[in-house]
Design an enzyme around this catalytic site. Structure first.
Site, PDB file in Angstrom:
ATOM      1  CD  GLN A  64     -30.725 -27.167 -63.374  1.00  0.00           C
ATOM      2  OE1 GLN A  64     -30.720 -27.843 -64.384  1.00  0.00           O
ATOM      3  NE2 GLN A  64     -30.031 -27.479 -62.304  1.00  0.00           N
ATOM      4  NE  ARG A  86     -26.676 -27.043 -65.551  1.00  0.00           N
ATOM      5  CZ  ARG A  86     -27.131 -27.942 -66.405  1.00  0.00           C
ATOM      6  NH1 ARG A  86     -28.382 -28.362 -66.316  1.00  0.00           N
ATOM      7  NH2 ARG A  86     -26.345 -28.414 -67.335  1.00  0.00           N
ATOM      8  CD  GLU A 112     -23.031 -27.177 -65.858  1.00  0.00           C
ATOM      9  OE1 GLU A 112     -24.179 -26.715 -65.732  1.00  0.00           O
ATOM     10  OE2 GLU A 112     -22.565 -28.049 -65.130  1.00  0.00           O
ATOM     11  CG  LEU A 146     -28.178 -24.720 -72.734  1.00  0.00           C
ATOM     12  CD1 LEU A 146     -28.540 -24.163 -71.381  1.00  0.00           C
ATOM     13  CD2 LEU A 146     -28.150 -26.221 -72.689  1.00  0.00           C
ATOM     14  CG  HIS A 153     -28.268 -23.749 -68.103  1.00  0.00           C
ATOM     15  ND1 HIS A 153     -27.178 -23.000 -68.455  1.00  0.00           N
ATOM     16  CD2 HIS A 153     -27.899 -25.038 -68.242  1.00  0.00           C
ATOM     17  CE1 HIS A 153     -26.188 -23.814 -68.789  1.00  0.00           C
ATOM     18  NE2 HIS A 153     -26.590 -25.061 -68.668  1.00  0.00           N
ATOM     19  CG  HIS A 195     -31.843 -25.986 -68.403  1.00  0.00           C
ATOM     20  ND1 HIS A 195     -31.843 -26.106 -69.771  1.00  0.00           N
ATOM     21  CD2 HIS A 195     -30.998 -26.942 -67.943  1.00  0.00           C
ATOM     22  CE1 HIS A 195     -31.038 -27.114 -70.107  1.00  0.00           C
ATOM     23  NE2 HIS A 195     -30.528 -27.644 -69.035  1.00  0.00           N
ATOM     24  NE  ARG A 251     -31.153 -31.477 -64.991  1.00  0.00           N
ATOM     25  CZ  ARG A 251     -30.377 -31.332 -66.071  1.00  0.00           C
ATOM     26  NH1 ARG A 251     -29.439 -32.211 -66.342  1.00  0.00           N
ATOM     27  NH2 ARG A 251     -30.549 -30.315 -66.886  1.00  0.00           N
ATOM     28  CG  PHE A 274     -21.005 -31.236 -66.961  1.00  0.00           C
ATOM     29  CD1 PHE A 274     -20.451 -31.231 -68.229  1.00  0.00           C
ATOM     30  CD2 PHE A 274     -22.340 -30.853 -66.814  1.00  0.00           C
ATOM     31  CE1 PHE A 274     -21.206 -30.847 -69.334  1.00  0.00           C
ATOM     32  CE2 PHE A 274     -23.101 -30.471 -67.923  1.00  0.00           C
ATOM     33  CZ  PHE A 274     -22.533 -30.462 -69.174  1.00  0.00           C
TER      34      PHE A 274
END
Ligand SMILES: Cc1cc2nc3c(=O)[nH]c(=O)nc-3n(C[C@H](O)[C@H](O)[C@H](O)COP(=O)(O)OP(=O)(O)OC[C@H]3O[C@@H](n4cnc5c(N)ncnc54)[C@H](O)[C@@H]3O)c2cc1C
Ligand code: SF4
Ligand code: F3S
Ligand code: FES
Lengths: 136, 581, 246, 118
Positions: free
Chosen positions: B231, B286, B246, B243, B233, B354, B389, B117
């Protein structure tokens, strides 16, 4: 409908119509499929009558054959055949799928479960037809 | 007015709320725990999470490495004691989920599978295909059904915290189906109401993410921390903001500009390789990837569409089999919402709001500064996320700190003192009157809810987008101030009690405006660039002045008061964030 | 082609003491708008009093199910265009009591969900320090049945659930089946006691519409029929080896 | 709906299922010949003696026994559900069950008697 009193809202409860199976084509299809059972029962009884006639004597059997040749019976039997086919097709599309999934414990394409039944059906029909016609 | 009382009341039935409820029920079956949620728990926004939840699983991975990735990901704004606690707890929590039946994806030998990730140096993200949040939430909800001690108030909308003598003693809530206004008393209250993405026009968040809990706490006197840390995304579908997880990049997807060029190599994120390399290129964090996409927009190297500029996320080289088994939901979403099959075509994407790193200020025990009030999940800020994050840390956070909040609340109940019930009920009746007079019976309002909401969202996009600067921030702050005035004069057409969704929309608008105000003013105050907070007028990180959490206190009149709290640094001194090298 | 479409939306407000009725609204017909976008246009621009549920707008939270032209439909993932030129008739889900406009009462459904014991039941005290091993094949055995988003479209499609309010119904039985098939679970006996009753699997006459409308391809009908096979097997087993005796 | 009293429906459901297969496989060809092709003369029907000989074969007796019995139960079960759902006679459930399954038992008795005496 009962009156609304504050904080005791009366919900609207639509009732199923008595003719609900006519509401959608998808329900009617189901009702027709289920109706095949009446013809199954009917034809089992006819077969019993045929056996009774056979067991008595040739005259009785000739009566039976004459009875089956009446136009009314022919129409009824034609309808019965249509329902039997409906039953067979819906059955083969549904039940083997369930059994197959149960045995393999994983999703399988429908064709794999239903196709063998269609072949077997064809085979059984041919063999039985040959017996009935007295060829075998 | 109907009243009821419980030992512990949880506001929010998402992942954090449910985890807290189960923890309490398991720890002590004598404790009477209730849960208020404005939607049925399994509809909560946790259900939308796709990619996975990070927790050290493999033998070649260590807790320290997870800590380091999280800390550097946070641009050193995360509290290191909290992060260490989090990284230690999370594998146990994920395992617990496994024992409760979560259908985690597996290795051929039956072990849990993990995937890479963004921003993580090792493969440690547990996943259930790409419906991780869905499975996690349903597993928690179904497991919670096992406990008869958990009382649920479903579709019940909390409107205000009841505070007496500096301690939180319950909430006022509207039962949506009947319109009944209830006072629900409790010795401890846990806020688990999730995020506030709907403050922005273009967001991955669901309609219910309106920051209610943040505003409830803020109004009751608990401060909001790090609210400027919003944040974005990198990969949202252009029209809906839906979305694309990721995980699509983790499985090997590429980001391409209009020339078919993997542009991330121009933004100090490493060199392109055919297969994904951890902490590099498409697996960068991100904030940096979103900023890079924005950079392409500015250089005119993006596509232009009816909903603004976009670039491509290309999965074609992964092949149909991998997409079907690892990313089925991505394919489903693209087919349904964009009429595109990612097996054959690249997906148009653009950065989208996001997640809120900020939230109700809590310590490592999920306690807020207000006695009897706890917070967990996206609504809270512990903080483990700092200025950015890492993907897949949030599902872990709702579990770890949901459980933690549950345990802290139990302690509070055991040490609790008796409350002055009359004073509490008087407050509740006040709130009932406010709702009736300002909304339900109001006929003379002139401002349309929809219009105010749109103006707020536009102002937030303008002031608090990926890049910020003083001028537009001031403009937005003024706009939000103006909208707050106008929100006192809302036009309401629905005066019924039963399931009045216009009433909830009006209340939500009020909460969003409070939260928006905290975001704008915190952003205005932080004169540096760190993580998700990028100021064009202060392009450098400034550890001298801002290695600190911003804390916004509400004031009755005028803008909030912003203070700073030092970041907890234990073993990892601030350094440079390096990706792809 | 016209650039608007008519939505005929069911309205009902118990406080008016009135009967349900339909009200027509004209909304823009955009190529990327879902039915839900049309409803939101009504709510935001034309009539703020219209009540309906929605949240995720991405087909995963399960709250936006309605009858669209007589079919149970997830409105956030169904294009308005599919119904052009209209009009489109939108009503609350069939077979549920209506609270207001398009909002139905789900209490009964939630009670049924709880009744089938949808959690991992262990008969032993086994508390593993690590994960239960579960091969991808074992996962595959139940995975499909774990995809239910509780949208209740299947209840709206199933005539039996309309005829018999006590019928546990497709989604809840599929969920029970999901846990029965999970290699980590040992609760099948408990669930058989509940689900192998008349109001459970035996009420289902295999209409099959539940599986047709299910937006997540859970195939609850398949789950119910499999459950019948299991229940039958267990019945014969307990007939031959009565419980407690063997 | 309390725990612990499992339905006895598996028995009839098993019979229903078995009958469903037999009906699907064999009834179409039966009605095709005895109900349509022979009576209309499109296919020449075998004579009385041949038919009798066919039916008297032990395998044919077993086959007919299985076919008819299971089909009777198949029909009985489905008719019961159809009457109770389609015609909305749920309140008569017990009566329906009595009549339908009772009918199937009578049919089975006749089948046995006729197959033994034919
Ligand atoms: C599309 C998407 C994908 C994501 N993917 C990932 C991922 O792959 N990995 C990861 O780690 N994180 C992911 N996240 C982030 C993560 O899902 C969320 O941060 C997390 O689920 C928040 O959980 P929560 O329990 O705090 O809140 P929620 O699940 O949002 O729950 C909030 C609850 O509060 C209730 N509530 C709110 N207001 C009120 C009120 N006024 N009265 C009563 N009840 C109220 C709601 O009803 C709801 O039950 C993703 C987020 C999004 C948007
Ligand atoms: S089984 Fe399918 S239709 Fe039924 S509730 Fe679940 S997702 Fe919806
Ligand atoms: S529609 Fe209903 S009758 Fe059974 S197969 Fe599905 S539950
Ligand atoms: S709005 Fe969530 S499923 Fe449609």
């Amino acid at each position: 409908m009962p009156q609304y009193t504050q904080f005791q809202p009366k919900e609207y409860r639509p009732k199923m119509s008595a003719y609900w199976y006519l509401d959608h084509w998808r329900y009617l299809r189901y009702a027709l499929r289920e109706s095949s059972s009446f013809f199954v029962a009917y034809f089992c009884v006819i077969t019993l009558v045929q056996l009774a006639a056979l067991g008595t004597d040739a005259t009785r059997y000739a009566h039976f054959q004459a009875f089956m040749a009446s136009p009314v019976m022919i129409v009824i039997n034609a309808i019965a055949l249509a329902f039997f086919l409906l039953h067979a097709i819906t059955w083969f599309n549904l039940v083997p799928r369930v059994v197959m999934r149960q045995m393999l414990a994983r999703p399988t394409p429908d064709i794999i479960s239903s196709a063998p039944n269609y072949f077997a059906w064809f085979g059984a029909t041919v063999i039985l037809a040959l017996f009935i016609m007295g060829v075998l | 007015m109907e009243t009821s009382s419980h030992d512990i009341l949880i506001i929010g039935g998402g992942g954090a709320g449910l985890r807290a409820a189960i923890e309490i029920a398991e720890q002590d079956p004598r404790i009477d725990v209730a849960m208020v949620s404005k939607v049925y728990p399994m509809r909560s926004h946790t259900v939308s999470a796709e990619g996975g939840a990070a927790g050290v699983a493999g033998k070649d991975d260590t807790i320290d490495e997870h800590c380091y990735d999280t800390i550097s990901g946070s641009d050193w704004l995360g509290d290191q004691d909290a992060i260490e606690f989090f990284c230690n707890e999370i594998p146990k929590e994920l395992l617990r989920l496994e024992h409760w039946g979560c259908p985690w994806s597996r290795e051929p030998d039956g072990r849990i599978a993990v995937r890479p990730f963004g921003g993580m140096k090792k493969m440690r993200t547990w996943f259930a295909a790409d419906k991780t949040g869905f499975h996690l939430l349903h597993t928690l909800f179904q497991t919670s059904l096992k406990f008869s001690t958990i009382v649920r108030y479903d579709e019940t909308f909390a409107t205000r915290l009841l505070v007496e003598d500096g301690a939180v003693r319950g909430v006022v809530a509207i039962e949506l189906r009947t319109g009944k206004i209830r006072a629900i008393q409790a010795k401890a209250v846990i806020i688990a109401t999730g995020g506030c993405g709907r403050v922005f026009p273009f967001t991955t968040n669901a309609n219910i993410c309106t920051g209610d809990g943040m505003a409830l706490a803020y109004r009751a006197g608990a401060p909001l921390k790090d609210m400027e840390m919003v944040q974005y995304h990198p990969t949202g579908l252009p029209f809906t903001g839906i979305l694309i997880t990721e995980a699509a990049r983790a499985e090997g997807g590429w980001l391409l500009n209009k020339d078919g060029y993997r542009f991330l190599q121009d933004y100090d994120l490493g060199k392109p390789t055919p297969t994904p390399v951890l902490r590099s290129m498409e697996l960068g964090p991100r904030d940096r990837v979103s900023q890079a996409i924005f950079g392409e927009f500015e250089k005119g190297r993006a596509f232009h569409g009816p909903y603004g500029d976009y670039v491509h996320l290309d999965l074609r080289h992964l092949g149909e089999h991998k997409i079907e088994t690892r990313l089925p939901m991505v394919r489903e979403l693209c087919l349904k919402y964009e009429n595109i099959d990612p097996v054959r075509e690249p997906i148009p994407i653009r950065p989208v709001q996001h997640y809120m790193m900020g939230g109700v200020h809590t310590d490592i025990d999920a306690k807020t500064p207000l006695a009897g009030l706890f917070a967990a999940g996206e609504a809270a800020c512990v903080s483990i996320n700092g200025a950015n994050r890492l993907g897949s840390n949030s599902l872990g956070e709702i579990l770890v700190f949901g459980a933690r909040a549950g345990r802290s609340a139990i302690e509070a109940v055991r040490n609790g003192s008796a409350a002055n019930e009359n004073a509490i009920l008087a407050q509740a009746r006040d709130e009932e009157r406010r709702i009736e007079e300002r909304f339900l019976r109001r006929t003379d309002g002139t401002e349309k809810i929809t219009k105010l909401r749109e103006e707020m969202q536009r102002a937030m996009e303008k002031g608090c987008g990926i890049y910020r600067e003083r001028e537009s921030l001031v403009e937005s702050a003024n706009k939000i101030g103006e909208l707050r005035e106008r929100a006192g004069n809302l036009a309401i057409d629905d005066h019924s009690r039963t399931f009045n969704t216009q009433l909830t929309a009006a209340l939500e608008l009020g909460y969003m405006l409070d939260v928006a105000e905290a975001i704008v003013h915190s952003a205005l105050d932080r004169e540096e660039s760190r993580g998700a907070h990028q100021r064009r007028d202060f392009a450098k990180r400034n550890d001298q002045k801002y290695l600190a959490h911003s804390v916004a206190h509400r004031s009755a009149e005028g803008p909030p008061r912003i203070e700073y709290l030092p970041v907890v640094i234990t073993r990892w001194p601030p350094g440079e964030r390096v990706y792809g090298r | 082609m016209s650039d608007t479409i008519i939505l005929e939306v069911a309205r009902f407000n118990p406080e008016d003491g009135g009967e349900p009725s339909y009200q027509s609204y004209e909304v823009p017909l955009r190529p990327d708008w879902m039915v839900l976008d049309g409803l939101n246009h009504i709510k935001d621009q034309l009539d703020g009093s219209l009540a309906f549920r929605w949240s995720c707008r991405m087909g995963i939270c399960g709250s936006c199910g309605m009858m669209v032209n007589g079919m149970p439909t997830l409105t956030c993932e169904t294009l308005l265009m599919n119904y052009a030129p209209g009009p489109i008739r939108i009503a609350p889900l069939d077979h549920f009591p209506v609270v207001k406009d398009l909002v139905v009462d789900l209490d009964d459904f939630l009670a049924k969900l709880q009744k089938v014991r949808p959690w991992v039941v262990r008969k032993d005290d086994f508390k593993p320090a690590r994960e239960f091993m579960q091969s991808p094949a074992q996962l595959e055995a139940f995975h499909q049945f774990s995809l239910c988003i509780n949208c209740t479209l299947c209840y709206a499609a199933c005539p039996v659930s309309g005829l018999d309010p006590n019928f546990i119904g497709p989604a809840a039985i599929a969920l029970a089946h999901r846990y029965n098939l999970d290699s980590r679970d040992q609760g099948i006996e408990d669930r058989l006691d509940i689900v192998s009753q008349h109001e459970g699997i035996w009420d289902c006459t295999v209409v099959g519409e539940c599986s047709v409308v299910c937006p997540k391809h859970v195939d609850p009908s398949l789950a119910i029929q499999q459950f019948k096979l299991t229940a039958t097997k267990e019945w014969f087993k307990s007939f031959l080896l009565p419980r407690g005796k063997h | 709906m309390s725990a612990g009293k499992r339905s006895n429906e598996p028995v009839v459901w098993f019979l229903f299922g078995a009958g469903g297969f037999l009906a699907a496989y064999f009834l179409p060809v039966h009605v095709l010949f005895y109900g349509l092709l022979f009576p209309t003369g499109l296919v020449h029907a075998p004579g009385y003696q041949e038919t009798l000989a066919l039916v008297r074969h032990p395998l044919a007796r077993i086959y007919l026994f299985a076919l008819l019995t299971f089909c009777f139960f198949h029909a009985a079960h489905r008719m019961r559900l159809t009457l109770s759902d389609v015609l909305n006679l749920r309140h008569l459930n017990t009566v329906l069950a009595f009549v339908c399954y009772g009918g199937a038992l009578v049919g089975t008795a006749f089948t046995v008697w006729l197959l033994l005496t034919v």
